[in-house]
Write a protein that holds these residues in place. Sequence first.
Motif, short mmCIF file in Angstrom:
data_model
loop_
_atom_site.label_atom_id
_atom_site.label_comp_id
_atom_site.label_asym_id
_atom_site.label_seq_id
_atom_site.Cartn_x
_atom_site.Cartn_y
_atom_site.Cartn_z
N ALA A 80 0.83 -1.20 0.00
CA ALA A 80 0.00 0.00 0.00
C ALA A 80 0.87 1.26 0.00
O ALA A 80 0.56 2.25 -0.68
CB ALA A 80 -0.93 -0.01 1.21
N MET A 81 1.97 1.23 0.75
CA MET A 81 2.90 2.36 0.78
C MET A 81 3.46 2.62 -0.61
O MET A 81 3.55 3.77 -1.08
CB MET A 81 4.02 2.09 1.79
N ALA A 82 3.87 1.55 -1.30
CA ALA A 82 4.43 1.69 -2.65
C ALA A 82 3.40 2.25 -3.61
O ALA A 82 3.69 3.17 -4.40
CB ALA A 82 4.93 0.33 -3.14
N GLU A 83 2.19 1.72 -3.56
CA GLU A 83 1.14 2.17 -4.49
C GLU A 83 0.79 3.63 -4.26
O GLU A 83 0.61 4.40 -5.22
CB GLU A 83 -0.10 1.28 -4.32
N ALA A 143 9.45 3.04 -4.63
CA ALA A 143 8.28 2.18 -4.52
C ALA A 143 8.64 0.72 -4.76
O ALA A 143 8.18 -0.18 -4.04
CB ALA A 143 7.21 2.63 -5.52
N GLN A 144 9.49 0.48 -5.75
CA GLN A 144 9.92 -0.89 -6.02
C GLN A 144 10.70 -1.45 -4.84
O GLN A 144 10.57 -2.63 -4.49
CB GLN A 144 10.77 -0.94 -7.29
N GLY A 145 11.49 -0.60 -4.19
CA GLY A 145 12.23 -1.04 -3.01
C GLY A 145 11.30 -1.50 -1.90
O GLY A 145 11.57 -2.50 -1.22
N LEU A 146 10.18 -0.80 -1.71
CA LEU A 146 9.21 -1.21 -0.70
C LEU A 146 8.59 -2.55 -1.06
O LEU A 146 8.38 -3.41 -0.18
CB LEU A 146 8.13 -0.13 -0.56
#
Length: 416
Positions: free
Chosen positions: A35-38, A82-85
């Motif tokens: 959800a954080m990434a999105e 975001a990809q890292g998350l």
Amino acid sequence: MDAQHEVEQVAGRARVAARALALATRARKDAALHAMAEQLLEREAEVLAANTEDVARAEAAATDPGIVDRLRLTGERLAGIAQGLREVAGLADPVGEVVRGSTLANGLELRQVRVPFGVVGMIYEARPNVTADAAGICLKSGNAALLRGSSSARSSNAAIVEVLREAIASTGLPADAVQLVPGETHDSVKALMRARGHVDVLIPRGGAGLIRSVVEESTVPVIETGVGNCHVYVDRAADLGKALAVVLNAKTHRTSVCNAAESLLVHAEVAEQFVPRVVAALQEAGVLVHGDATFAAHDGVVPATEEDHATEYLALEISAAVVPDLDAALEHVRRYSSGHSDAILTEDQGAARRFVAEVDSAAVLVNASTRFTDGGEFGFGAEIGISTQKLHARGPMGLPEMTSTKYVVIGDGHTR
């Protein structure tokens, strides 16, 4: 309200959130990370607008270009964050892992298991990506994060944390799992450093001055992350073609990071062949060489001072010296290295073994660039920083290093 009271208030909320995180399932934590990434991507315009404010202030203040680069976010960089998350979500959950266990002779069952620290404070400079990285790594390892970035990134950090908190809350976990430390003056930094009993561990990330200040002034336990005066030593038995490629990569691949090479040593027996080649290649890449007499004989090389050899440049600059033998190279590294990452380039296995055995750094590399000292490159998936101390953790700190352990002892009415 004074800074100390403000910090203790947010730390109190973090403590409550940490108790919920410690009991959260992997599925719940992973859902929060996704959800954080999105949300970061969906609210890209908002985050980048805030970052533009920070970059404009930095440029108006004639801030060093390297620092501005660390501060700047782009759509591509935000996508990388975001990809890292998402990648953190894909990693194994360290909480509850049994480190070791046995049944004792008296029948007691003994297990050592990983548990979160609790409340983790972060003090860091410039890089707003650290805000999201630290939040994600802390959440996955069951810790609440108290984040104190530099004032230069205040707009970016505020926007990112707002997005992350809303995303976390949407999955049923407490928003207070991630908080910014209130205040923009150094008083709030001091208050965080003195919040012993409210904050369990403090991790500084930044330049030598910041790290030294936190280590020396904090009453909260500190995990020291590394200043990187990283060395590359070209031995007499080096493959000079490989050596040239490694030196260039270590210095120029990305200059503003702690695992970039800052010092070059060349064995005297190959100096006549190698020094002209490496000077020309470095200068072509825009690197200013601070060299000893052999290097300084070449146009454009400036004479190196004692301070130059001890400097972490974080820029297109490097110190360079010719050494008579491996012993001298080892002594130079012992004297000037910050204990982060040091490399030897050689086809002589004996020389490589000596270098590995005698260089006391968090990472020692043979025939490889110092740029590989990184949690992602090591296969850890993520890192909170690179520790150069020797207690608890050393080197890239992944999820397991963001936990402590406790012993679980199970008996059946046992008495001693």
